[in-house]
Design a protein around this motif. Structure first.
Motif, mmCIF file in Angstrom:
data_model
loop_
_atom_site.group_PDB
_atom_site.id
_atom_site.type_symbol
_atom_site.label_atom_id
_atom_site.label_comp_id
_atom_site.label_asym_id
_atom_site.label_seq_id
_atom_site.Cartn_x
_atom_site.Cartn_y
_atom_site.Cartn_z
ATOM 1 N N VAL A 147 -9.053 16.468 -40.261
ATOM 2 C CA VAL A 147 -8.633 17.519 -39.334
ATOM 3 C C VAL A 147 -9.405 17.441 -38.025
ATOM 4 C CG1 VAL A 147 -8.427 20.016 -38.991
ATOM 5 C CG2 VAL A 147 -8.019 19.024 -41.269
ATOM 6 N N ASN A 148 -10.725 17.354 -38.116
ATOM 7 C CA ASN A 148 -11.571 17.386 -36.917
ATOM 8 C C ASN A 148 -12.257 16.053 -36.612
ATOM 9 O OD1 ASN A 148 -11.227 20.297 -36.524
ATOM 10 N ND2 ASN A 148 -12.497 20.510 -38.350
ATOM 11 N N LYS A 173 -9.950 16.304 -46.483
ATOM 12 C CA LYS A 173 -9.080 17.383 -45.985
ATOM 13 C C LYS A 173 -7.689 16.888 -45.620
ATOM 14 C CE LYS A 173 -13.241 19.571 -44.091
ATOM 15 N NZ LYS A 173 -13.898 20.188 -42.923
ATOM 16 N N THR A 174 -7.254 15.818 -46.277
ATOM 17 C CA THR A 174 -5.926 15.287 -45.976
ATOM 18 C C THR A 174 -4.821 16.209 -46.478
ATOM 19 O OG1 THR A 174 -6.062 13.971 -48.011
ATOM 20 C CG2 THR A 174 -6.686 12.887 -45.942
ATOM 21 N N LEU A 176 -4.820 19.361 -45.894
ATOM 22 C CA LEU A 176 -4.610 20.295 -44.789
ATOM 23 C C LEU A 176 -3.879 19.640 -43.632
ATOM 24 C CD1 LEU A 176 -8.152 21.993 -44.682
ATOM 25 C CD2 LEU A 176 -6.049 22.865 -45.748
ATOM 26 N N GLN A 177 -4.194 18.360 -43.402
ATOM 27 C CA GLN A 177 -3.570 17.644 -42.294
ATOM 28 C C GLN A 177 -3.636 16.143 -42.553
ATOM 29 O OE1 GLN A 177 -4.552 18.804 -38.173
ATOM 30 N NE2 GLN A 177 -4.983 16.640 -37.786
ATOM 31 N N PRO A 178 -2.501 15.473 -42.581
ATOM 32 C CA PRO A 178 -2.542 14.018 -42.768
ATOM 33 C C PRO A 178 -3.304 13.367 -41.618
ATOM 34 C CG PRO A 178 -0.304 14.876 -43.045
ATOM 35 C CD PRO A 178 -1.128 15.991 -42.476
ATOM 36 N N SER A 180 -4.154 11.309 -38.532
ATOM 37 C CA SER A 180 -3.288 10.824 -37.455
ATOM 38 C C SER A 180 -3.455 9.323 -37.256
ATOM 39 C CB SER A 180 -3.606 11.559 -36.151
ATOM 40 O OG SER A 180 -4.914 11.223 -35.709
#
Length: 384
Positions: A147-148, A173-174, A176-178, A180
């Motif tokens: 994520v960050n 945390k993939t 929460l968000q794949p 990029s």
């Protein structure tokens, strides 16, 4: 250094208790990952060295104290905090095991702080004269926040160094968000050597994560095969018989990042003299060791081209080179060298390597004169 005969390998690797290092920037999720893996049976005879017991959810696993901060967990794993210097902690653990005060352990996992530079930790295992006889570096795992992670890498040099020297990168945390494409590209820019795993993969085990074999001669051929078959190894060059080919991963703007970390990949088909290789390595480490974050190479030596040499270095310290019995199946039989540096001129490593392999090249001042001179004759500018 006098090369040994092919029938008697010139190099061997030290044996000892394998040490894996787990690092990652603040909030990346390394403690969450360790909490999950601590229940893995593969770690049941391991010793964990962590920063604070309070960060690790071990209350339900606590069985008894072995004294002075060493505790035994219900799954058999030993756990302790860093007391003073890491070297002292490792030495104390080994002394306790050898004197029978704690049960034997077969491996060590070290969790660093989020702001730690992992290089001194690696050097503690590789370079310490006493510890080097008892321990050997298995590999370094860096956790990166999906994520960050991109902004963290942009803003913090510690995070970039943690990525640059890793053998394995774990994306957290993939769920929460794949991750990029830009993050993956940035990771590959900083470290084309590392394998990338997903912390959310239910199939991920402690053994699969920590047992990289990057520094283990018994598994080195598998590690080399993975590296040679990676996407970085498949870069498209028109290979000549004896030319050095360059493949650069450019660092982002140095003023924005405060440190220019880059990876340079070189390939060379003609066998290299062992003496020339040793002179190149000695000069690179002695003169530029602090800026040499990581180096990995498989080398085609002139004394026996059929048995490649595998090299690993962290700054000025190099683990014992290992001569493989043969080239990995399907691998192109050529020297490949990947060097990750900090604040060094682009192309410097390649030019130095070319000098020791008798490969003529245009130096940076001459190249500037040929390509930037307003009086240069049209069509005569060099492309090198």
């Amino acid at each position: 250094m006098t090369p040994a005969s092919p029938s008697k390998p010139a190099w061997t690797a030290p044996r000892g208790v394998p040490v894996s290092i787990l690092t990652g920037f603040l909030g990346a999720g390394k403690t969450t990952l360790l909490n999950r893996l601590i229940r893995d049976p593969w770690l049941s005879d391991a010793a964990l060295i962590i920063n604070e017991f309070g960060d690790i959810g071990i209350d339900h696993l606590l069985v008894e104290s072995s004294g002075d901060g060493v505790i035994e967990l219900s799954d058999g794993c030993l756990c302790c905090t860093v007391r003073g210097e890491l070297v002292d902690t490792l030495a104390d653990l080994m002394d306790r095991m050898q004197s029978g005060r704690i049960r034997p352990f077969s491996r060590v996992v070290i969790e660093t702080t989020g702001l730690a530079d992992p290089v001194p930790v690696m050097q503690s295992v590789i370079g310490h004269p006493a510890l080097g006889q008892s321990y050997r570096l298995e590999g370094l795992v860096t956790v990166v926040d999906a994520v960050n992670g991109l902004s963290t890498l942009a803003d913090h040099e510690e995070a970039r160094r943690q990525v640059a020297v890793a053998d394995t990168l774990v994306l957290s945390k993939t769920g929460l968000q794949p991750p990029s494409d830009e993050l993956r590209a940035r990771l590959n820019d900083l470290n084309p050597l590392a394998r990338i795993l997903d912390a959310g993969d239910a199939r991920l085990t402690a053994q699969g994560l920590f047992e990289s074999g990057a520094y283990d001669p018994g598994k080195r051929s598998l590690d080399v095969a993975r590296w040679l078959n990676s996407k970085d190894a498949d870069h498209d060059h028109d290979h000549g018989h004896g030319h050095v080919h360059h493949h650069h991963h450019h660092a982002h703007d140095v003023n924005r990042h405060n440190a220019d970390i880059r990876a340079d990949s070189l390939s060379f088909e003609r066998p290299i003299s062992p003496d020339a290789l040793m002179m190149f390595l000695d000069l690179l480490r002695s003169a530029h060791g602090p800026n040499l974050l990581r180096m990995k190479a498989i080398v085609k030596l002139a004394d026996d081209p059929s048995r490649p040499l595998v090299l690993h270095a962290v700054q000025s310290l190099m683990s014992e080179p290992v001569r493989l019995p043969a080239w990995p199946a399907g691998a192109k039989e050529e020297t490949r060298l990947v060097v990750i540096t900090r604040d060094m001129p682009q192309g410097f490593v390649g030019e130095l390597f070319s000098a020791f392999t008798d490969e003529p090249g245009i130096g940076r001042p001459d190249k500037a004169a040929l390509t930037e001179n307003p009086l240069v004759i049209p069509g005569m500018a060099s492309s090198r």
